[in-house]
Every structure is written in C-alpha cells, then in structure tokens.
Design an enzyme around this catalytic site. Structure first.
Site, mmCIF file in Angstrom:
data_model
loop_
_atom_site.group_PDB
_atom_site.id
_atom_site.type_symbol
_atom_site.label_atom_id
_atom_site.label_comp_id
_atom_site.label_asym_id
_atom_site.label_seq_id
_atom_site.Cartn_x
_atom_site.Cartn_y
_atom_site.Cartn_z
ATOM 1 N N LYS A 210 31.210 26.255 31.547
ATOM 2 C CA LYS A 210 32.386 27.003 30.513
ATOM 3 C C LYS A 210 33.003 25.882 29.924
ATOM 4 O O LYS A 210 33.382 25.720 29.162
ATOM 5 C CB LYS A 210 33.044 27.898 31.266
ATOM 6 C CG LYS A 210 34.257 28.848 30.700
ATOM 7 C CD LYS A 210 35.161 29.669 31.502
ATOM 8 C CE LYS A 210 34.589 30.512 32.609
ATOM 9 N NZ LYS A 210 35.775 31.398 33.170
ATOM 10 N N LYS B 76 37.103 25.440 41.283
ATOM 11 C CA LYS B 76 37.650 26.801 41.595
ATOM 12 C C LYS B 76 38.346 26.853 42.988
ATOM 13 O O LYS B 76 37.919 25.885 43.723
ATOM 14 C CB LYS B 76 36.500 27.739 41.452
ATOM 15 C CG LYS B 76 37.214 29.205 41.396
ATOM 16 C CD LYS B 76 37.462 29.643 39.601
ATOM 17 C CE LYS B 76 38.276 30.841 39.504
ATOM 18 N NZ LYS B 76 38.159 31.285 38.063
ATOM 19 N N GLY C 261 45.572 30.212 37.133
ATOM 20 C CA GLY C 261 45.391 31.629 37.714
ATOM 21 C C GLY C 261 44.024 32.389 37.855
ATOM 22 O O GLY C 261 43.099 31.814 37.136
ATOM 23 N N ASP C 262 43.900 33.284 38.469
ATOM 24 C CA ASP C 262 42.616 34.123 38.303
ATOM 25 C C ASP C 262 42.981 35.327 38.955
ATOM 26 O O ASP C 262 44.245 35.845 39.204
ATOM 27 C CB ASP C 262 41.535 33.371 39.219
ATOM 28 C CG ASP C 262 40.055 33.946 38.871
ATOM 29 O OD1 ASP C 262 39.454 33.772 37.884
ATOM 30 O OD2 ASP C 262 39.510 34.523 39.791
ATOM 31 N N SER D 147 44.571 26.669 28.786
ATOM 32 C CA SER D 147 44.967 25.945 29.833
ATOM 33 C C SER D 147 44.691 24.388 29.344
ATOM 34 O O SER D 147 45.675 23.627 29.695
ATOM 35 C CB SER D 147 44.239 26.137 31.179
ATOM 36 O OG SER D 147 44.613 27.416 31.853
HETATM 37 P P1 NDP Z 1 43.388 40.219 37.618
HETATM 38 O O1 NDP Z 1 43.961 40.006 38.766
HETATM 39 O O2 NDP Z 1 44.717 40.153 36.591
HETATM 40 O O3 NDP Z 1 42.870 41.676 37.234
HETATM 41 C C1 NDP Z 1 41.666 42.248 37.960
HETATM 42 C C2 NDP Z 1 41.619 43.517 37.563
HETATM 43 O O4 NDP Z 1 40.296 44.257 38.149
HETATM 44 C C3 NDP Z 1 42.642 44.545 38.365
HETATM 45 O O5 NDP Z 1 43.153 45.684 37.357
HETATM 46 C C4 NDP Z 1 41.820 45.318 39.529
HETATM 47 O O6 NDP Z 1 42.404 46.360 39.893
HETATM 48 C C5 NDP Z 1 40.451 45.207 38.992
HETATM 49 N N1 NDP Z 1 39.388 45.626 40.054
HETATM 50 C C6 NDP Z 1 39.200 44.890 41.042
HETATM 51 N N2 NDP Z 1 38.132 45.248 41.731
HETATM 52 C C7 NDP Z 1 37.683 46.258 40.925
HETATM 53 C C8 NDP Z 1 36.414 47.098 41.110
HETATM 54 N N3 NDP Z 1 35.663 46.969 42.127
HETATM 55 N N4 NDP Z 1 36.233 48.046 40.063
HETATM 56 C C9 NDP Z 1 37.272 48.122 39.146
HETATM 57 N N5 NDP Z 1 38.161 47.230 39.021
HETATM 58 C C10 NDP Z 1 38.499 46.391 39.757
HETATM 59 O O7 NDP Z 1 42.431 39.360 37.356
HETATM 60 P P2 NDP Z 1 42.117 38.753 35.790
HETATM 61 O O8 NDP Z 1 42.077 39.755 34.869
HETATM 62 O O9 NDP Z 1 42.822 37.691 35.767
HETATM 63 O O10 NDP Z 1 40.236 38.488 36.124
HETATM 64 C C11 NDP Z 1 39.324 39.424 35.950
HETATM 65 C C12 NDP Z 1 38.206 38.623 35.573
HETATM 66 O O11 NDP Z 1 38.043 38.005 34.629
HETATM 67 C C13 NDP Z 1 37.654 37.962 36.908
HETATM 68 O O12 NDP Z 1 36.267 37.802 37.090
HETATM 69 C C14 NDP Z 1 38.389 36.511 36.739
HETATM 70 O O13 NDP Z 1 37.453 35.585 37.366
HETATM 71 C C15 NDP Z 1 37.865 36.530 35.002
HETATM 72 N N6 NDP Z 1 38.684 35.540 34.325
HETATM 73 C C16 NDP Z 1 40.052 35.512 34.147
HETATM 74 C C17 NDP Z 1 40.628 34.461 33.407
HETATM 75 C C18 NDP Z 1 42.379 34.222 33.537
HETATM 76 O O14 NDP Z 1 42.591 33.483 32.723
HETATM 77 N N7 NDP Z 1 42.926 35.115 34.151
HETATM 78 C C19 NDP Z 1 39.916 33.680 32.672
HETATM 79 C C20 NDP Z 1 38.410 33.754 32.697
HETATM 80 C C21 NDP Z 1 37.712 34.295 33.481
HETATM 81 P P3 NDP Z 1 43.750 46.668 40.571
HETATM 82 O O15 NDP Z 1 44.893 46.476 39.433
HETATM 83 O O16 NDP Z 1 43.731 47.879 41.283
HETATM 84 O O17 NDP Z 1 43.756 45.482 41.600
HETATM 85 O O1 2IT Z 2 37.791 31.547 35.235
HETATM 86 C C1 2IT Z 2 38.549 30.943 34.700
HETATM 87 O O2 2IT Z 2 38.283 30.437 33.545
HETATM 88 C C2 2IT Z 2 40.095 31.120 34.897
HETATM 89 N N1 2IT Z 2 40.453 31.807 35.675
HETATM 90 C C3 2IT Z 2 40.969 30.021 33.971
HETATM 91 C C4 2IT Z 2 41.120 28.582 34.553
HETATM 92 C C5 2IT Z 2 41.942 27.837 33.839
HETATM 93 O O3 2IT Z 2 41.912 26.554 34.502
HETATM 94 O O4 2IT Z 2 42.842 28.271 33.223
#
Ligand code: NDP
Ligand code: 2IT
Length: 460
Positions: free
Chosen positions: A126, A138, A177-178, A391
C-alpha cells in the site's frame, strides 16, 4: 560446494505458487490471516516474476514475506480500581526499503501476531503504491479500549509507549491509528513519546491539529476511498450521483466514506457495527452525520441506540451484503464479506466491490467476485491508501515545521488517489480488453516499487 536446495524458501521453485505457499505456511504455522494476505499477492506476483528475468533468482518474494523484525512487549498498567492489568503488544517492522517503517497500531482484544503480519505485509505494498517515501509496518495490542475510562486508556498508552519508544522515531518508525486507536489514543501515545525523548517530532501521525497533526487526516481514508471509487465509476462510464452504496462499519473509515459519498450525491443505504446493521431505505441524510461522528468518536456508543433517530431500521447481527446496492464498500474488519455474501451482491446487481478496510473479503469471496463479469473488485491496499498517504503528508508538514491548509492536503490526497488508480489501470488492464483487474494492478505496481528499491540496495 553449492548448497542443495531442499525447499521452496531456497528459491529453487519460486516460480510455482503452491510450492512457494507451502514453504511460507511451513515457516509461519497456523497464521491463517498472514497466509491469506500473502496468497492474494503471490497469485499475481509469482507469474509476473516468472515472466521477468530481472526479478528471478533474487529471492524477492521470500524476502518481502519475511518481516525485518518483530518486537513484542508486556504492557502492565493499573485500572481505575487499582488492579494490575497485563497485556501483550507488538510492533511488526516489515520492510523499510522504500522509507521509514509506517503503519497503524490496532487495539483489539483478539489481536494476534498473524493479523499484524498480514497488516504489515499489506502495508508495504500500500505504502509503495502511494509513491511516498514510507516503508511498511503494523503494531498494536490485545487491549480492549471498549468500556475503559479515558484515564485507563491513557495509562495503558503511556505504559505501551514506555516500551515501544526505543524502536520509533521520525526517521525510523512512525505509527498511527487503526481499529480501536483514534485521536484520543494517538494523543496519549504522542504525549508519552515527547516526555520520554524530550523531542517534539513527527514520530506519530494522526495527531491533533493543535500539536502537529494534519488537516484532513481524520477524514482521509474514507474520503480517499470515495475519490478512488469515483475514478472506477468514471472508467465504467458513470459517476457516483444517485448510486446506492452499502457501507459496513461505523468507524473512522466508514463514517468519512459515507460523508464524502453523500456530498457527491450518492445514497448510503447501510452502515453497521459490531452489534448489527442499520438500513436506510431512502439513504442516510447528511444532517445525521454529526450525530454519528459524536456517537462513535465521543460517546463510544452503539448504532442500535441511535438507529431510529437517524432514520434507519436496525437489524441485530446482520451484515449489509444482501441489501440491494450498486456499490459495496466493506469498511469494518478482515474477512467480514464471504463467498455467500459475494453471491448475494452479484445476484442483486451490484457493480463494484471496493475494500475500504484491510482484507475485508475472504479469498473465496474475491475469487467469486473476480469471476463474475458483471462486477469489478478493488483491493484495500489501493482503495484505503488515502489514510496513510495523508499520514505521509503529515510527516512532511512536521519536517517542514509548517502546517498546510486543508485545500492543499485535499488536493494532494486527490492527486495521490488518482495516481494509485492510474497505476492499477496501467498494470491491471486485461489483455485484449478494456477491463481492469484492480487486484493484479495494485499488486504488480506495489511489487515493482518495492522490488526495485530492494534490489538497488543490495542483498539484505
Ligand atoms: P474503527 O475502530 O474506527 O472502526 C471499526 C468499525 O468496525 C467499528 O464501527 C466497529 O464496530 C466495526 N466492527 C468491528 N467488528 C465488526 C464486525 N464483526 N462486523 C461489523 N462491524 C464491525 O476502525 P477504522 O475505521 O479505523 O478501521 C476499519 C478498517 O479500515 C480496518 O480494517 C483498518 O485496518 C482499515 N484502515 C483504517 C485506516 C485508518 O486511517 N483508520 C486506514 C486504512 C485502513 P463498533 O463501533 O461496535 O466497535
Ligand atoms: O491500514 C492503514 O493504512 C492505517 N491504519 C493507516 C496507517 C498510517 O500510518 O496512517
């Protein structure tokens, strides 16, 4: 005497996918998420290497699937009742050939080393796709922030950083974050880093704008995913206006994807969380986004509690994939969309499945989607790269000691997402047709940058 090659890791049969995978599975027993992520890349890269002489006999794929180093820590902290708590944390520093290690920290009670290895591996490709000078990593902990007070989260973050800071730095490794780690956690982690090192530098991203964070980092992953979708739709001869988008999750990625989709005139028909699904028959109204952000960012509540208020119907334990839509955007967790879900999407006339989360589609789901002529699939390493891209821009702003205005960050995010899309098209266009295999395009384009960086820097 020449050493005899007795297994695939030697590179003797590196052109053969099954042979390569057998070696990888033997070296990493039981790590099914890691196997899955590698197989998805190797399926495209192994045949590519077989046709490209300059990448042969270099053990490149073997080297790319072996992390540079993995550090694990015991993290002890006191809860509000004075009980001692112990957790395990990790940092998987996967590959820094293209820049310092960069990737998020996940807080999730079910976190395993396998999950972190899959995420770190994906992150290398990525980050290579963004074109920015960042390598892949990670980390995280089997810590559950749910139900913890702010003070407990702070004590945990401080304890974690007290062990981890030795391995981090603006030129070395820069977490963000993640899942389970947002602005609050990054703030506490950064505060402790600053206290321990006596340095105010960009060793973490996703910081608050008041202390070195970038405008739009919060929104970047979701917005970037929609910019990417816009390019996909454009290539298919349309746009997002009026399209029904089914989104899973209600976290950072899902909510900001919904926000940008609504801004562009799309109809967001679902959101979900770990409790269940909210179905918006007529589409989520933009005026409810504020309540949603507040619910998840401040109150840390459940969708069930506000479904009525935001005009949706709540279905406990349900997933969005049997709701009729034009576009599916899984934005929650790995393996949340399986083969049957893929079948429902195809049968209901969905045209695009784009991964907002990391590896939300199972291997079988991807195969089924890729085999259907009516649907186009795009992988997370391309679709959700906007988060790490901003980032990377935050890191640049920190190094320049100069914050950029929102417009400038947005312009750069749009450019980077367009360039990633163009790279996918360049390397993924199927022979003799206009159709794009986005998985192949992203894998090959990411591989090429990483491979060339590794080869140029010698054997290590
Ligand atoms: P968050 O913690 O903000 O949100 C995760 C969400 O997923 C929450 O709403 C959670 O529910 C929900 N969830 C967890 N388990 C389940 C399930 N089994 N079924 C349905 N919903 C579920 O995380 P992010 O939004 O940051 O991350 C989401 C995805 O995106 C991950 O795969 C992450 O690695 C990826 N990602 C994130 C980035 C970022 O900048 N944050 C960048 C690139 C990728 P609840 O609210 O009830 O906990
Ligand atoms: O999965 C991802 O790309 C992230 N959680 C963001 C990583 C970052 O360094 O901003």
């Amino acid at each position: 005497m020449k050493a005899r090659n007795t297994d695939c890791f030697s590179g003797a049969d590196a052109n053969d996918l099954e042979c390569f995978m057998k070696g990888l599975e033997r070296r990493n027993p039981g790590e099914k998420e890691f196997h899955q992520a590698v197989r998805e890349v190797a399926a495209d890269v192994v045949p590519f290497i077989a046709a490209e002489k300059r990448y042969q006999n270099t053990m490149l794929l073997e080297r790319m699937t072996e992390p540079d180093q993995i550090v694990s820590f015991r993290v002890c902290w006191l809860d509000d009742e004075g009980n001692t708590r112990a957790n395990r944390a990790w940092r998987v520093q996967f590959n820094n050939a293209t820049g310092p290690y960069k990737g998020g920290l996940r807080f999730d009670p079910d976190l395993t080393e396998s999950v972190l290895k899959f995420l770190g591996f994906e992150q290398c490709f990525k980050n290579a796709l963004t074109g920015l000078p960042i390598g892949g990593a990670k980390g995280g902990a089997n810590f559950n922030p749910k139900g913890k007070s702010d003070a407990e989260v702070m004590r945990f973050c401080q304890a974690l950083m007290s062990s981890m800071y030795h391995y981090l730095g603006e030129h070395r490794d820069i977490p963000a974050g993640d899942i389970g780690t947002g602005a609050r956690e990054v703030g506490y982690l950064f505060g402790q880093y600053r206290r321990l090192t006596h340095e105010f530098v960009g060793a973490l991203t996703g910081k608050g704008v008041a202390f070195g964070g970038s405008e739009l980092r919060t929104e970047a992953t979701g917005y970037g995913a929609i910019y990417f979708l816009g390019h996909m739709a454009d290539r298919m001869g349309g746009d997002l206006e009026g399209r029904k988008i089914a989104i899973s999750g209600a976290g950072n990625v899902a909510r900001y994807a919904a926000e940008k989709a609504i801004e562009l005139g799309a109809r967001v028909v679902t959101l979900s969380d770990s409790g269940g699904l909210v179905h918006f028959e007529k589409g989520l109204a933009g005026e409810h986004l504020g309540s949603l952000h507040k619910l998840k960012e401040e109150q840390r509540g459940a969708l069930e509690d506000i479904a009525d208020e935001i005009g949706g119907a709540y279905h406990e334990g349900r997933k969005p994939w049997d709701v009729e839509c034009d576009i599916a955007l899984p934005c929650a967790v790995q393996n949340e969309l399986d083969e049957d879900d893929a079948g429902h999407l195809i049968d209901n006339g969905c045209r695009i499945v784009a991964e907002g989360a990391n590896m939300p589609c199972t291997l079988k789901a991807v195969e089924r989607l890729q085999a259907a002529d009516s649907i186009v699939f795009a992988p997370g390493k391309a679709v959700n790269a906007g988060g790490v891209a901003v980032s990377g821009l935050e890191r640049t702003q920190n190094a320049q000691h100069m914050p950029w205005p929102k417009d400038e960050v947005d312009e750069n995010l749009r450019r980077i997402m367009r360039e990633i899309h163009d790279r996918c098209v360049e390397y993924g266009t199927r022979q003799g047709s206009d159709a794009v295999d986005y998985r192949k395009g992203a894998n090959i384009a990411g591989f090429l940058r990483l491979a060339d960086a590794m080869l140029a820097q010698g054997v290590m």
